[in-house]
Design an enzyme around this catalytic site. Structure first.
Site, PDB file in Angstrom:
ATOM      1  N   CYS A 141      29.992  56.477  -9.288  1.00  0.00           N
ATOM      2  CA  CYS A 141      30.069  55.238  -8.514  1.00  0.00           C
ATOM      3  C   CYS A 141      30.160  54.013  -9.416  1.00  0.00           C
ATOM      4  O   CYS A 141      30.680  52.996  -9.021  1.00  0.00           O
ATOM      5  CB  CYS A 141      28.837  55.103  -7.637  1.00  0.00           C
ATOM      6  SG  CYS A 141      28.279  56.654  -6.976  1.00  0.00           S
TER       7      CYS A 141
ATOM      8  N   HIS B 292      27.918  68.025  -0.736  1.00  0.00           N
ATOM      9  CA  HIS B 292      28.978  68.190  -1.739  1.00  0.00           C
ATOM     10  C   HIS B 292      28.451  68.332  -3.160  1.00  0.00           C
ATOM     11  O   HIS B 292      29.231  68.477  -4.104  1.00  0.00           O
ATOM     12  CB  HIS B 292      30.020  67.065  -1.641  1.00  0.00           C
ATOM     13  CG  HIS B 292      29.562  65.728  -2.153  1.00  0.00           C
ATOM     14  ND1 HIS B 292      29.990  65.205  -3.359  1.00  0.00           N
ATOM     15  CD2 HIS B 292      28.733  64.810  -1.621  1.00  0.00           C
ATOM     16  CE1 HIS B 292      29.437  64.000  -3.527  1.00  0.00           C
ATOM     17  NE2 HIS B 292      28.673  63.741  -2.487  1.00  0.00           N
TER      18      HIS B 292
ATOM     19  N   THR C 266      28.695  62.043  17.535  1.00  0.00           N
ATOM     20  CA  THR C 266      29.050  63.461  17.676  1.00  0.00           C
ATOM     21  C   THR C 266      28.846  64.189  16.352  1.00  0.00           C
ATOM     22  O   THR C 266      29.308  63.726  15.301  1.00  0.00           O
ATOM     23  CB  THR C 266      30.522  63.570  18.143  1.00  0.00           C
ATOM     24  OG1 THR C 266      30.626  62.896  19.387  1.00  0.00           O
ATOM     25  CG2 THR C 266      30.964  65.019  18.280  1.00  0.00           C
TER      26      THR C 266
ATOM     27  N   SER D  68      22.561  66.155   0.027  1.00  0.00           N
ATOM     28  CA  SER D  68      23.992  65.949   0.200  1.00  0.00           C
ATOM     29  C   SER D  68      24.747  67.240  -0.101  1.00  0.00           C
ATOM     30  O   SER D  68      24.598  67.822  -1.176  1.00  0.00           O
ATOM     31  CB  SER D  68      24.469  64.836  -0.742  1.00  0.00           C
ATOM     32  OG  SER D  68      25.841  64.654  -0.589  1.00  0.00           O
TER      33      SER D  68
ATOM     34  N   GLY E  12      24.412  61.807   1.136  1.00  0.00           N
ATOM     35  CA  GLY E  12      23.259  61.288   0.417  1.00  0.00           C
ATOM     36  C   GLY E  12      23.052  59.791   0.605  1.00  0.00           C
ATOM     37  O   GLY E  12      21.925  59.316   0.771  1.00  0.00           O
ATOM     38  N   THR E  13      24.145  59.043   0.590  1.00  0.00           N
ATOM     39  CA  THR E  13      24.029  57.585   0.715  1.00  0.00           C
ATOM     40  C   THR E  13      23.404  57.207   2.053  1.00  0.00           C
ATOM     41  O   THR E  13      22.472  56.405   2.125  1.00  0.00           O
ATOM     42  CB  THR E  13      25.419  56.931   0.562  1.00  0.00           C
ATOM     43  OG1 THR E  13      25.916  57.263  -0.736  1.00  0.00           O
ATOM     44  CG2 THR E  13      25.347  55.418   0.720  1.00  0.00           C
TER      45      THR E  13
ATOM     46  N   GLN F   5      20.515  65.333  -6.244  1.00  0.00           N
ATOM     47  CA  GLN F   5      20.946  66.116  -7.416  1.00  0.00           C
ATOM     48  C   GLN F   5      20.123  67.388  -7.589  1.00  0.00           C
ATOM     49  O   GLN F   5      20.577  68.335  -8.227  1.00  0.00           O
ATOM     50  CB  GLN F   5      20.844  65.272  -8.695  1.00  0.00           C
ATOM     51  CG  GLN F   5      21.875  64.169  -8.792  1.00  0.00           C
ATOM     52  CD  GLN F   5      23.294  64.678  -8.998  1.00  0.00           C
ATOM     53  OE1 GLN F   5      23.531  65.774  -9.502  1.00  0.00           O
ATOM     54  NE2 GLN F   5      24.264  63.883  -8.600  1.00  0.00           N
TER      55      GLN F   5
ATOM     56  N   ASN G 280      20.618  61.449 -11.573  1.00  0.00           N
ATOM     57  CA  ASN G 280      22.017  61.881 -11.581  1.00  0.00           C
ATOM     58  C   ASN G 280      22.724  61.628 -12.899  1.00  0.00           C
ATOM     59  O   ASN G 280      23.711  62.272 -13.210  1.00  0.00           O
ATOM     60  CB  ASN G 280      22.786  61.191 -10.450  1.00  0.00           C
ATOM     61  CG  ASN G 280      22.513  59.714 -10.361  1.00  0.00           C
ATOM     62  OD1 ASN G 280      21.358  59.283 -10.261  1.00  0.00           O
ATOM     63  ND2 ASN G 280      23.547  58.913 -10.427  1.00  0.00           N
TER      64      ASN G 280
HETATM   65  N1  PLP Z   1      21.579  60.005  -4.684  1.00  0.00           N
HETATM   66  C1  PLP Z   1      21.891  60.594  -5.848  1.00  0.00           C
HETATM   67  C2  PLP Z   1      20.807  60.907  -6.829  1.00  0.00           C
HETATM   68  C3  PLP Z   1      23.217  60.923  -6.124  1.00  0.00           C
HETATM   69  O1  PLP Z   1      23.528  61.506  -7.284  1.00  0.00           O
HETATM   70  C4  PLP Z   1      24.225  60.615  -5.166  1.00  0.00           C
HETATM   71  C5  PLP Z   1      25.659  60.881  -5.459  1.00  0.00           C
HETATM   72  O2  PLP Z   1      26.083  60.907  -6.583  1.00  0.00           O
HETATM   73  C6  PLP Z   1      23.835  60.009  -3.969  1.00  0.00           C
HETATM   74  C7  PLP Z   1      22.506  59.725  -3.751  1.00  0.00           C
HETATM   75  C8  PLP Z   1      24.856  59.678  -2.905  1.00  0.00           C
HETATM   76  O3  PLP Z   1      25.287  60.854  -2.251  1.00  0.00           O
HETATM   77  P1  PLP Z   1      26.670  60.898  -1.446  1.00  0.00           P
HETATM   78  O4  PLP Z   1      27.758  60.943  -2.453  1.00  0.00           O
HETATM   79  O5  PLP Z   1      26.572  62.176  -0.642  1.00  0.00           O
HETATM   80  O6  PLP Z   1      26.704  59.708  -0.580  1.00  0.00           O
END
Ligand code: PLP
Length: 401
Positions: A335, A211, A247, A209, A79-80, A188, A159
């Site tokens: 985070c 996970h 890759t 994302s 996601g990041t 989310q 989130n």
């Molecule tokens: N965006 C939102 C709304 C999230 O909740 C998160 C992770 O908590 C992210 C982005 C970041 O995702 P990742 O942990 O896969 O980098």
């Protein structure tokens, strides 16, 4: 003391918004791509071709779930990266047209810090207010759009407090202005609520994302609608149509596709089950603990999210004591929970600093049972009462002797 809370060696995971476990089906789908079909998807021999075939099947399956075209799905590390790419890649590619970006005050740090970086590089960012429930101020959005606006980024669902934003309405407003790109962070939402990109035609980019929906960590995707002007995220080889070199993580991508297909198939029943458990949790907490408020809306919130502000106590202390009783929750986003700053989301919905500090997020998932929820509420009652016993503020404000 409540008898049920004495049960030790409990381990109840209620932090599914931070991450989920990788479901067995995804692990099993991944294993052959680590041990047998381990070729580089760019190689022309049979090992490579088999990996390439799996990669493209996964892309097609993921596109199918979101009603997108396979060539609009770009794999990333999560996601990041997807959020960073959407913000920075779009800003750079469109900088000659304008340097104004709009987002909201409650976005994930992956968006917020990308905006901060762009500000340092000369872009201007408008951060939209939200109401007391976390809904983005759409009137302010309308007023903020300018001739030099190039990008709007609003999350699908928050989130921390679970608010689901009116993405369709926001997209219509964005597109009433010519050629402003619209990005949605659906990290989310994906796997929890249905997303059909053929109906959300105003959305140009969307982040996912793995996970968060029981796939492996370290893999995600960015949907980029055909025709969107965006720079490459990484340069190198010609992977991902030369937009994201490196890759490909074939096992991760296969695991993500497997988990997503299952999440989509199970969604109607599972979201109903989770919403019922969430409502039971919210009802019990609000009715059995005094001076507690629910953060986020009652309706229109993610089915698995509950977030409370508990007056006269401090979130970190609550978290640790709940953890000692076997309940794994969080005080905000994973985070930021290591920092002592109150959550920017809770401040944006108008909570004073002290109240924002006493927040507790519980996010439910596949293994959560009603028994878990009842134990958690009993534990929370005990912990809150113990902490308040020691709190001069509580005694002063509530006239407790
Ligand atoms: N965006 C939102 C709304 C999230 O909740 C998160 C992770 O908590 C992210 C982005 C970041 O995702 P990742 O942990 O896969 O980098």
């Amino acid at each position: 003391m409540n008898e049920s809370v004495k049960a030790m060696n409990k381990e109840i995971y209620l932090d599914y918004a931070a991450t989920t476990y990788t479901r067995r089906e995804a692990v099993e789908a991944m294993l052959p791509f680590m041990e047998q079909t381990y070729g580089n998807a760019s190689s022309l021999h049979s090992f490579g071709m088999k990996a390439k075939k799996a990669l493209e099947e996964a892309r097609a399956n993921i596109a199918g779930v979101f009603h997108a075209l396979p060539e609009e799905i770009y794999f990333t590390s999560g996601g990041t990266e997807s959020d960073n790419w959407a913000m920075i890649g779009t800003a750079y590619a469109n900088r000659l047209k304008g340097r104004h970006i709009i987002t909201s005050k409650i976005e994930h740090p992956a968006i917020m810090n990308a905006c901060k970086r762009l500000e340092r590089e000369g872009f201007e960012v408008t951060y939209l207010d939200v109401d007391a429930y976390g809904n983005v101020d759409v009137k302010q959005l309308e007023e903020s759009l300018r001739a030099d606006t190039i990008l709007v980024s609003i999350m699908y669902a928050n989130n921390e407090i679970g608010t689901i934003e009116p993405i369709r309405q926001i997209g219509d407003i964005v597109k009433s202005h010519s050629k402003v790109w619209f990005h949605v962070d659906a990290v989310q939402a994906a796997g929890s609520v249905p997303i059909a990109l053929d109906e959300l035609k105003t959305v140009d980019m969307m982040s996912f994302s793995s996970h968060k929906f029981y796939g492996p960590k370290g893999v995600g995707a960015l949907f980029i609608r055909k025709g969107t002007r965006i720079d490459a995220f990484a340069v190198g080889g010609s992977q991902e149509r030369s937009k994201r070199a490196g890759t490909e993580n074939v096992p991760g991508i296969v695991g993500m596709a497997t988990a997503l297909a299952l999440a989509a198939a199970e969604m109607p029943q599972e979201s109903q089950r989770l919403a019922a458990l969430r409502d039971h949790l919210i009802d019990r907490v609000l009715s059995q603990i005094d001076h507690v408020r629910l953060n986020g809306p009652k309706e229109n919130r993610l089915p698995n999210n509950a977030n409370f502000s508990i007056e006269f106590i401090e979130g970190e202390g609550l978290l640790m004591r709940m953890s000692a009783l076997g309940v794994a929750g969080s005080t905000g986003s994973a985070c930021s929970s290591a920092s002592l700053e109150p959550s920017h989301v809770l401040l944006a919905i108008g909570l004073p600093h002290e109240t924002a500090h006493g927040s507790y997020r519980l996010t439910l998932g596949k293994n959560t049972t009603k028994e878990d929820i009842d134990y958690t509420v009993d534990a929370l009652k005990k912990v809150v009462s113990d902490l308040r016993e020691m709190s001069p503020l509580y005694h002063k404000n509530c006239n407790v002797q």
